[in-house]
Structure formats: structure tokens, C-alpha cells
Write a protein that holds these residues in place. Structure first.
Motif, short mmCIF file in Angstrom:
data_model
loop_
_atom_site.label_atom_id
_atom_site.label_comp_id
_atom_site.label_asym_id
_atom_site.label_seq_id
_atom_site.Cartn_x
_atom_site.Cartn_y
_atom_site.Cartn_z
N UNK A 127 0.84 -1.20 0.00
CA UNK A 127 0.00 0.00 0.00
C UNK A 127 0.88 1.26 0.00
N UNK A 128 1.90 1.25 0.84
CA UNK A 128 2.81 2.40 0.91
C UNK A 128 3.50 2.62 -0.43
N UNK A 129 4.08 1.55 -0.98
CA UNK A 129 4.85 1.69 -2.21
C UNK A 129 3.97 2.06 -3.41
N UNK A 130 2.78 1.49 -3.47
CA UNK A 130 1.90 1.80 -4.60
C UNK A 130 1.38 3.22 -4.53
N UNK A 131 1.39 3.81 -3.34
CA UNK A 131 0.92 5.19 -3.18
C UNK A 131 2.02 6.21 -3.47
N UNK A 132 3.25 5.73 -3.68
CA UNK A 132 4.37 6.63 -3.91
C UNK A 132 5.18 6.91 -2.67
N UNK A 133 4.91 6.17 -1.59
CA UNK A 133 5.66 6.34 -0.35
C UNK A 133 6.93 5.50 -0.35
N UNK A 134 7.57 5.44 0.81
CA UNK A 134 8.84 4.73 0.95
C UNK A 134 8.80 3.75 2.12
N UNK A 135 9.57 2.69 1.99
CA UNK A 135 9.83 1.75 3.08
C UNK A 135 11.32 1.86 3.39
N UNK A 136 11.67 2.09 4.65
CA UNK A 136 13.07 2.28 5.01
C UNK A 136 13.45 1.39 6.18
N UNK A 137 14.75 1.15 6.31
CA UNK A 137 15.26 0.35 7.42
C UNK A 137 16.76 0.57 7.56
N UNK A 138 17.24 0.38 8.78
CA UNK A 138 18.68 0.38 9.01
C UNK A 138 19.29 -0.95 8.63
N UNK A 139 18.45 -1.95 8.40
CA UNK A 139 18.92 -3.32 8.19
C UNK A 139 18.83 -3.74 6.73
N UNK A 140 19.79 -4.55 6.32
CA UNK A 140 19.85 -5.05 4.96
C UNK A 140 18.71 -6.03 4.69
N UNK A 141 18.41 -6.27 3.42
CA UNK A 141 17.37 -7.24 3.08
C UNK A 141 17.61 -8.59 3.76
N UNK A 142 16.52 -9.15 4.30
CA UNK A 142 16.60 -10.48 4.89
C UNK A 142 16.96 -10.53 6.36
N UNK A 143 17.37 -9.41 6.96
CA UNK A 143 17.73 -9.41 8.39
C UNK A 143 16.45 -9.57 9.22
N UNK A 144 16.42 -10.52 10.16
CA UNK A 144 15.19 -10.78 10.92
C UNK A 144 14.90 -9.70 11.96
N UNK A 145 13.66 -9.66 12.39
CA UNK A 145 13.24 -8.76 13.46
C UNK A 145 13.88 -9.17 14.78
N UNK A 146 14.12 -8.19 15.65
CA UNK A 146 14.59 -8.47 17.00
C UNK A 146 14.22 -7.29 17.88
N UNK A 147 14.26 -7.51 19.19
CA UNK A 147 13.93 -6.43 20.12
C UNK A 147 14.92 -5.28 20.00
N UNK A 148 16.21 -5.62 19.87
CA UNK A 148 17.23 -4.57 19.75
C UNK A 148 17.01 -3.75 18.48
N UNK A 149 16.63 -4.42 17.40
CA UNK A 149 16.40 -3.70 16.14
C UNK A 149 15.13 -2.87 16.21
N UNK A 150 14.18 -3.30 17.03
CA UNK A 150 12.97 -2.49 17.23
C UNK A 150 13.33 -1.19 17.95
N UNK A 151 14.28 -1.25 18.88
CA UNK A 151 14.75 -0.03 19.54
C UNK A 151 15.44 0.90 18.53
#
Length: 371
Positions: free
Chosen positions: A272-296
């Protein structure tokens, strides 16, 4: 001598085409410019995937197929005017070893390529950097970047024109780089941006208020930044997205990789974000799993990207109640029922003077306007 002059002329022509392509991204002549780039096969300069080049060569101008190719190539063109390929790969390699949340303080003002070189020398002498460099030695940054670019993602660094001023203002406290999906300009979307965040277990009240405030901000051309997920953040993204084409498009932030094995609800938000012209961003490279530290780290990134943070609901001691602050940027909180544990964190922030109370979109824009 003739070959040297020829190579310089070709390089100059390539740079001029890149300059024009970026300058005319939204222009009617973009198909002509992009076809020029495709014919010159700027794989070494831009790393445009061969499959994409093939499509650009054969697609008829002004067709959906052609513009689909353009949307991917546009993000690569924007990166082409920034850091060198080697510097970009060095930065993402260091982020791989030390963590996506590692800041530029690690570099001590030196190019990332030089820091990597020093790390290599230290490891060869058996110094403290050996384990880190061994990790880098087995990490193929070029392959990761090429694969990510083929999927429409890019790694944006401070040397790029797409690096937001909100991050540039952090200096050495800015991240080494940022993974981005989507064709919009990160610098433009983050130019006037507000994070709207809250509890993942938000109440109906919290989700309603998050969506209401986010929608109002989007209507005023303010980019809403929120975590991709459930609860108040998900409601904020939805509230901004339902406003349609006339409103500002949001930025969704992942705690894991910029792409990953996420659940259907999160993937639906991404689409929905991408089709609307928005962006998805992250500090982590593709494929890196979720974690509590990364949520911080995600919570910190939302603060770093924006001019203000609005906390809608948060329990005392929660990650959201402890949202990091950037000096000079307001922390705002929505008051809630004194009997609700989900509002205890926001009410406490307001009571203790750590956050300003906001009850409307006007309150938020007024806080942005204050020096």
C-alpha cells in the motif's frame, strides 16, 4: 592519446545524461533520456541490472511496461550522483559487522573505504579488528547491493543527494547508511515529516486518534513516519494512506530488513505504501530478521528522520514511552484516560514536562512552527 580523449568524452557524455535524467525525472522527455542511458549500457556507473536494460531497450515509449522499468531505474539514477560504489559498499559492510544502528562516529571523519583498509591492516597484525574483518571478508557487499537494486531497493548514504537534512543535521550521530525501497525522494519526503507512534497493543481509542492525526497531517502535506506493523503505528500509516493522491505519502519503517519474511499484514502495508508513492526504510539489509534490539533502533530512526514525534499511547516503561529524543525537535504526546494503562506513559510524559500535550493537528503544526 586519442583513446584517452575518447574515454574522457564518453565519461563526460555519460555524466551529462545522468544529470539530465535526474533533472527531468518527471518530465515528458524521460523516455528519450532513459533510452539513451540504456543504449550506453551504464552498468559500471549505475549498476542497472542487465534484465532492466534489456526491457528499456525493447519497451515501447509511454507504455506501462516502460514506466514500470523507469520506476526502478529512477531510484538507481538518484544514487548515481552520490557516493562512489566502493564507499557505499564499505559503509554497508561496516554496518553488517557492527550493526545497522552503527553511527558515523565509527568513521572519525574518515572515508569508510579507509576505515575498512585500516581494519584489514589491524587484522593482519593480529590486532583487535581481526574478528570483525574476518566477518567482512566473508561478506559479499557487492552481491548484496546488486541483488537489492534488482529488487528496487537502494542503500542511501550521506554523500547522496537523497540523504535527508534531518539525518545530515545529526553529524557523526547519523547512521552509516539507510536502506530504502520506493521511487520517491527520501530527502523530499523527510523534508517535513512527523513520526506518529504508539503501542502495538493500542486500544480502539489509540488507533482512532493515530489515524485521525496522521490523516490530518497528510492533508497538510506533512509526511507521516510510522513503524510497519500493528497497533497505533499501523493505524497512523492507514490514516495517511486513505487520504489519497492529494495528500502526502508516508514513510514506513521496518525493525528488520528492508525486505524480509514478514507476515501478510505487514506485507499488505508495504504494498500500500509503495503503490501510493511512499517509501519503506530500514537500518537493516534485506533479509535481516526482526529483534527487540532492532525495534529499539527503529524507534531511534523514526526520531532521527523527523522534525517531531507524536506518541499516541504508551504504557509506562515501554519502548514507545522511552522514544529517543533529538535536541531541538519536539516530543509530543496525546493525553488519555487516567484509568488506562496504555495512556499512563503518555500522561506521565506530559505531567513531567518531557513532552508537550497535543489534542489536534493544529497543536502539532504549531509545535513544528515554534523555533
Amino acid at each position: 592519446m586519442g583513446s584517452t580523449r575518447d574515454s574522457k568524452a564518453v565519461a563526460a557524455e555519460r555524466q551529462e545524461i545522468i544529470r539530465q535524467a535526474v533533472a527531468h525525472m518527471e518530465g515528458s522527455d524521460r523516455s528519450v533520456l532513459l533510452r539513451q542511458i540504456a543504449r550506453m549500457e551504464l552498468r559500471d556507473d549505475l549498476r542497472i541490472p542487465e534484465a532492466l536494460l534489456a526491457q528499456l531497450r525493447t519497451a515501447a515509449p509511454n507504455t506501462p511496461e516502460f514506466y514500470g522499468c523507469w520506476s526502478v531505474a529512477r531510484s538507481l539514477l538518484r544514487v548515481a550522483q552520490g557516493a562512489s560504489r566502493a564507499e557505499r559498499i564499505a559503509r554497508l559492510s561496516l554496518a553488517h559487522v557492527y550493526g545497522g544502528g552503527t553511527t558515523a562516529r565509527l568513521l572519525k571523519g574518515e572515508p569508510a573505504v579507509d576505515v575498512l583498509g585500516s581494519l584489514r591492516e589491524t587484522s593482519e597484525r593480529g590486532g583487535f579488528g581481526r574478528q570483525a574483518f574476518e566477518s567482512i571478508a566473508t561478506f559479499d557487499g557487492e552481491a548484496l547491493l546488486a541483488h537489492a537494486e534488482a529488487d528496487g531497493a537502494r542503500y542511501v548514504v550521506p554523500e547522496d543527494i537523497d540523504w535527508p537534512e534531518t539525518l545530515r543535521a545529526l553529524g557523526e550521530d547519523a547512521p552509516l547508511g539507510l536502506w530504502v525501497r520506493g521511487t520517491a525522494s527520501l530527502a523530499e519526503l523527510a523534508g517535513t515529516a512527523v513520526a506518529v507512534t504508539g503501542s502495538r497493543a493500542a486500544s480502539d481509542y489509540g488507533k482512532h486518534i493515530a489515524g485521525y492525526l496522521a490523516g490530518g497531517l497528510a492533508d497538510r502535506d506533512v509526511t507521516v513516519v510510522a513503524a510497519i506493523g500493528h497497533g497505533a503505528d499501523g493505524a497512523a500509516l492507514a490514516g495517511a494512506l486513505v487520504r489519497g493522491e492529494a495528500a502526502a505519502t508516508p514513510i514506513g519503517v521496518h525493525a528488520g530488513g528492508v525486505t524480509g519474511p514478514y507476515g501478510e499484514a505487514m506485507l499488505r502495508h508495504e504494498r500500500w505504501i509503495l503503490s501510493s508513492g511512499g517509501l519503506v526504510v530500514s537500518l537493516c539489509a534485506p533479509g535481516v530478521p526482526l529483534s527487540s534490539a532492532r525495534a529499539n533502533q527503529r524507534q531511534w530512526l523514526m526520531t532521527a528522520l523527523t522534525s517531531a514525534v507524536v506518541v499516541v499511547e504508551a504504557a509506562i516503561g515501554s519502548r514507545t514511552a522511552n522514544t529517543p529524543r533529538v535536541e531541538g525537535r519536539p516530543l509530543l504526546a496525546v493525553p488519555g484516560p487516567i484509568t488506562s494503562s496504555l495512556s499512563a506513559g503518555t500522561n506521565t510524559l506530559i505531567r513531567d514536562g518531557a513532552a508537550q500535550a497535543v489534542m489536534s493537528v493544529d497543536d502539532i503544526t504549531a509545535a513544528l512552527a515554534r523555533p
